[in-house]
Every structure is written in structure tokens, then in C-alpha cells.
Design a protein around this motif. Sequence first.
Motif, PDB file in Angstrom:
ATOM      1  N   VAL A  82       0.861  -1.189   0.000  1.00  0.00           N
ATOM      2  CA  VAL A  82       0.000   0.000   0.000  1.00  0.00           C
ATOM      3  C   VAL A  82       0.890   1.230   0.000  1.00  0.00           C
ATOM      4  O   VAL A  82       1.648   1.448   0.954  1.00  0.00           O
ATOM      5  CB  VAL A  82      -0.924   0.025   1.234  1.00  0.00           C
ATOM      6  N   PRO A  83       0.851   2.054  -1.053  1.00  0.00           N
ATOM      7  CA  PRO A  83       1.699   3.256  -1.092  1.00  0.00           C
ATOM      8  C   PRO A  83       1.383   4.187   0.080  1.00  0.00           C
ATOM      9  O   PRO A  83       0.231   4.376   0.457  1.00  0.00           O
ATOM     10  CB  PRO A  83       1.341   3.903  -2.439  1.00  0.00           C
ATOM     11  N   THR A 153       0.321  -0.837  10.273  1.00  0.00           N
ATOM     12  CA  THR A 153      -0.813  -0.613   9.369  1.00  0.00           C
ATOM     13  C   THR A 153      -0.625  -1.340   8.052  1.00  0.00           C
ATOM     14  O   THR A 153      -1.536  -2.022   7.556  1.00  0.00           O
ATOM     15  CB  THR A 153      -1.003   0.891   9.116  1.00  0.00           C
ATOM     16  N   ASN A 154       0.533  -1.191   7.432  1.00  0.00           N
ATOM     17  CA  ASN A 154       0.845  -1.899   6.191  1.00  0.00           C
ATOM     18  C   ASN A 154       2.358  -1.955   6.039  1.00  0.00           C
ATOM     19  O   ASN A 154       3.112  -1.409   6.858  1.00  0.00           O
ATOM     20  CB  ASN A 154       0.193  -1.223   4.971  1.00  0.00           C
ATOM     21  N   GLN A 155       2.817  -2.597   4.972  1.00  0.00           N
ATOM     22  CA  GLN A 155       4.259  -2.761   4.789  1.00  0.00           C
ATOM     23  C   GLN A 155       4.957  -1.421   4.555  1.00  0.00           C
ATOM     24  O   GLN A 155       6.057  -1.185   5.053  1.00  0.00           O
ATOM     25  CB  GLN A 155       4.517  -3.705   3.605  1.00  0.00           C
ATOM     26  N   GLY A 156       4.313  -0.568   3.795  1.00  0.00           N
ATOM     27  CA  GLY A 156       4.912   0.725   3.511  1.00  0.00           C
ATOM     28  C   GLY A 156       5.106   1.557   4.767  1.00  0.00           C
ATOM     29  O   GLY A 156       6.160   2.166   4.971  1.00  0.00           O
ATOM     30  N   SER A 157       4.107   1.583   5.621  1.00  0.00           N
ATOM     31  CA  SER A 157       4.222   2.359   6.866  1.00  0.00           C
ATOM     32  C   SER A 157       5.249   1.734   7.801  1.00  0.00           C
ATOM     33  O   SER A 157       5.959   2.453   8.519  1.00  0.00           O
ATOM     34  CB  SER A 157       2.856   2.455   7.550  1.00  0.00           C
ATOM     35  N   SER A 158       5.344   0.419   7.814  1.00  0.00           N
ATOM     36  CA  SER A 158       6.327  -0.244   8.671  1.00  0.00           C
ATOM     37  C   SER A 158       7.740   0.184   8.306  1.00  0.00           C
ATOM     38  O   SER A 158       8.544   0.541   9.176  1.00  0.00           O
ATOM     39  CB  SER A 158       6.194  -1.766   8.546  1.00  0.00           C
ATOM     40  N   PHE A 159       8.049   0.171   7.014  1.00  0.00           N
ATOM     41  CA  PHE A 159       9.389   0.574   6.588  1.00  0.00           C
ATOM     42  C   PHE A 159       9.635   2.057   6.867  1.00  0.00           C
ATOM     43  O   PHE A 159      10.754   2.447   7.217  1.00  0.00           O
ATOM     44  CB  PHE A 159       9.584   0.260   5.104  1.00  0.00           C
ATOM     45  N   PHE A 160       8.621   2.880   6.709  1.00  0.00           N
ATOM     46  CA  PHE A 160       8.805   4.305   6.971  1.00  0.00           C
ATOM     47  C   PHE A 160       9.198   4.539   8.421  1.00  0.00           C
ATOM     48  O   PHE A 160      10.163   5.268   8.706  1.00  0.00           O
ATOM     49  CB  PHE A 160       7.522   5.078   6.665  1.00  0.00           C
ATOM     50  N   TYR A 161       8.472   3.931   9.342  1.00  0.00           N
ATOM     51  CA  TYR A 161       8.777   4.120  10.756  1.00  0.00           C
ATOM     52  C   TYR A 161      10.147   3.535  11.109  1.00  0.00           C
ATOM     53  O   TYR A 161      10.892   4.110  11.907  1.00  0.00           O
ATOM     54  CB  TYR A 161       7.695   3.481  11.615  1.00  0.00           C
ATOM     55  N   ILE A 162      10.481   2.392  10.506  1.00  0.00           N
ATOM     56  CA  ILE A 162      11.779   1.774  10.803  1.00  0.00           C
ATOM     57  C   ILE A 162      12.916   2.650  10.286  1.00  0.00           C
ATOM     58  O   ILE A 162      13.886   2.937  11.004  1.00  0.00           O
ATOM     59  CB  ILE A 162      11.857   0.365  10.181  1.00  0.00           C
ATOM     60  N   VAL A 212      19.059  11.716   2.739  1.00  0.00           N
ATOM     61  CA  VAL A 212      18.637  12.041   1.374  1.00  0.00           C
ATOM     62  C   VAL A 212      18.377  10.751   0.582  1.00  0.00           C
ATOM     63  O   VAL A 212      17.395  10.640  -0.169  1.00  0.00           O
ATOM     64  CB  VAL A 212      19.701  12.901   0.670  1.00  0.00           C
ATOM     65  N   PHE A 213      19.244   9.764   0.763  1.00  0.00           N
ATOM     66  CA  PHE A 213      19.047   8.471   0.099  1.00  0.00           C
ATOM     67  C   PHE A 213      17.760   7.801   0.565  1.00  0.00           C
ATOM     68  O   PHE A 213      16.980   7.284  -0.249  1.00  0.00           O
ATOM     69  CB  PHE A 213      20.248   7.563   0.380  1.00  0.00           C
ATOM     70  N   LEU A 214      17.523   7.796   1.876  1.00  0.00           N
ATOM     71  CA  LEU A 214      16.315   7.158   2.407  1.00  0.00           C
ATOM     72  C   LEU A 214      15.057   7.866   1.926  1.00  0.00           C
ATOM     73  O   LEU A 214      14.048   7.219   1.596  1.00  0.00           O
ATOM     74  CB  LEU A 214      16.359   7.144   3.935  1.00  0.00           C
ATOM     75  N   LEU A 215      15.096   9.198   1.869  1.00  0.00           N
ATOM     76  CA  LEU A 215      13.930   9.942   1.407  1.00  0.00           C
ATOM     77  C   LEU A 215      13.628   9.614  -0.051  1.00  0.00           C
ATOM     78  O   LEU A 215      12.459   9.421  -0.425  1.00  0.00           O
ATOM     79  CB  LEU A 215      14.173  11.444   1.577  1.00  0.00           C
ATOM     80  N   ALA A 216      14.659   9.541  -0.883  1.00  0.00           N
ATOM     81  CA  ALA A 216      14.462   9.175  -2.283  1.00  0.00           C
ATOM     82  C   ALA A 216      13.889   7.765  -2.391  1.00  0.00           C
ATOM     83  O   ALA A 216      13.022   7.493  -3.220  1.00  0.00           O
ATOM     84  CB  ALA A 216      15.784   9.279  -3.042  1.00  0.00           C
ATOM     85  N   LEU A 217      14.375   6.872  -1.543  1.00  0.00           N
ATOM     86  CA  LEU A 217      13.878   5.497  -1.541  1.00  0.00           C
ATOM     87  C   LEU A 217      12.419   5.434  -1.154  1.00  0.00           C
ATOM     88  O   LEU A 217      11.618   4.702  -1.749  1.00  0.00           O
ATOM     89  CB  LEU A 217      14.720   4.663  -0.582  1.00  0.00           C
ATOM     90  N   LEU A 218      12.023   6.215  -0.161  1.00  0.00           N
ATOM     91  CA  LEU A 218      10.635   6.230   0.295  1.00  0.00           C
ATOM     92  C   LEU A 218       9.704   6.798  -0.794  1.00  0.00           C
ATOM     93  O   LEU A 218       8.593   6.296  -0.975  1.00  0.00           O
ATOM     94  CB  LEU A 218      10.513   7.041   1.580  1.00  0.00           C
ATOM     95  N   TYR A 219      10.152   7.810  -1.486  1.00  0.00           N
ATOM     96  CA  TYR A 219       9.341   8.352  -2.557  1.00  0.00           C
ATOM     97  C   TYR A 219       9.266   7.396  -3.740  1.00  0.00           C
ATOM     98  O   TYR A 219       8.264   7.396  -4.484  1.00  0.00           O
ATOM     99  CB  TYR A 219       9.866   9.718  -2.993  1.00  0.00           C
ATOM    100  N   LEU A 220      10.287   6.596  -3.919  1.00  0.00           N
ATOM    101  CA  LEU A 220      10.242   5.575  -4.955  1.00  0.00           C
ATOM    102  C   LEU A 220       9.162   4.549  -4.661  1.00  0.00           C
ATOM    103  O   LEU A 220       8.559   3.979  -5.590  1.00  0.00           O
ATOM    104  CB  LEU A 220      11.606   4.881  -5.064  1.00  0.00           C
ATOM    105  N   GLY A 221       8.891   4.330  -3.396  1.00  0.00           N
ATOM    106  CA  GLY A 221       7.892   3.340  -3.001  1.00  0.00           C
ATOM    107  C   GLY A 221       6.478   3.860  -2.982  1.00  0.00           C
ATOM    108  O   GLY A 221       5.550   3.150  -2.608  1.00  0.00           O
ATOM    109  N   LYS A 222       6.266   5.128  -3.350  1.00  0.00           N
ATOM    110  CA  LYS A 222       4.907   5.681  -3.340  1.00  0.00           C
ATOM    111  C   LYS A 222       4.055   5.063  -4.448  1.00  0.00           C
ATOM    112  O   LYS A 222       4.554   4.811  -5.536  1.00  0.00           O
ATOM    113  CB  LYS A 222       4.969   7.195  -3.531  1.00  0.00           C
TER     114      LYS A 222
END
Length: 222
Positions: A82-83, A153-162, A212-222
Motif C-alpha cells: 500500500v503506497p 498498518t501496512n508494509q509501507g508504513s512499517s518501513f517508513f517508521y523503521i 537524502v538516500f532514504l527519502l528518495a527510496l521512500l518516494y520511490l515506493g509511493k
Amino acid sequence: MPGAPVLDDIKIIIEDIGKGGGNKPPAGGDGGGDDDKRGRPGPPSPRRYYTGIVLGIVSILMFFMALASAYLVQRMTSNRWVPLHLPAILWVNTIILLASSATMERARKRLAVGDLSGFRALWMVTTLLGLAFLGGQLVAWRLLVAQGIYVATNQGSSFFYIFTAVHGAHLLGGITALIYVYRRNFERAKVSLSTAAEVTSYYWHFMDGLWVFLLALLYLGK
């Protein structure tokens, strides 16, 4: 977790809290000679601090690369992904963190020309910007919680918090190092202020680039 005792590791890197190597020469020697010279510890080489921070950075990088690999695999293979709509404040936080790198370099330039008061003022600005970044990350969490989005909540949110939690913990270690350098009396230390500031800057710039790398990665997962 790799990098968890960040405070202790950075303090050891900045200043050798041991005895500088070697043992105390035995009492009752011949009063001089080569044996006495060999038993007398010399000042620690700055190279050990640079080597230590590089090893620490590499270990942290490997840990985050493992997390990033797991994130990409889940993103590409999971049919339940879930994006996550990322809070806009993350961009503000990124600007704050990049600004802290700029003030740190200005502080080091002030130190290089002997302007100690200018160095200390800019060093403290860097520290405050780092704290502001962490505060902004907490605001981002609260915005997600207000939307009913939690770690599980979902996989996307789990990785964001981690990602944000682990990065924030490591950055907090960097803030502790900034405060340590600011408050330490280096006239009685085994390492110079310029070496301590340079070693700390390596870690700080690395944490900035990592975000900066993590932020780019998170936006890639949207």
C-alpha cells in the motif's frame, strides 16, 4: 542493532579514553636508556580516529543497505503493498538537515583561521538544526498517527517508521558528539579540537547523505 551504542562509539573515536597504549615502565630501572624510552607512551596518532569513524560509517551503511534491499524486494514482489502518502514536512526537515552540514563546514573554516568564538557559535547552530530535524521527524510521525497510520498498518508504513526511527537514533548520536566537542576542554585532551571537529563532521555529513538516500527510496515506493 548495529550502531545502537552510538554515544559510546563516537566518544571513543573522538578521544582515546584509555592510557594511550603501552604499560607503565617498571620501577627501579637503570634511570634511562632505550628501555625507558620504549616504555613511555606517546600521544595517540590522529589516524586511529579517522580509521575508527570510517569503520563505524561502513557498518552503519551495510545495515541500512540491508534494510533498503528488503524494502525494494517487498515493494516489487508484494501484491499487498500500500503506497504511503509521505508528509510534506519531510522536505522541510531535509532542508534543515542540509543546512546543518553547511553551518558545520562554516564552523570548521572559522576554526581553521583561529576564530574560536565563531566556531563555537556555528557549531551550536549546527547542533540546534540537528535537534530541529529530529523534532520535525516526530511531527511527521504525529501527522501519520492522526491519519490512523501506524507501524503495523501496512508494509509501507512499517518501513517508513523503521527507516526514520533508526536514522533518528543514529543522528541523535551525532548530536551527542556535537555537544561533546562543544563542551570538551581540548587543552587537556589527547586529541586536538580540529581533529575532533573533522571526525565528527565525517559522521554528520554521512548521516545527512544517508537521509537524502532514504527519502528518495521512500518516494520511490509511493
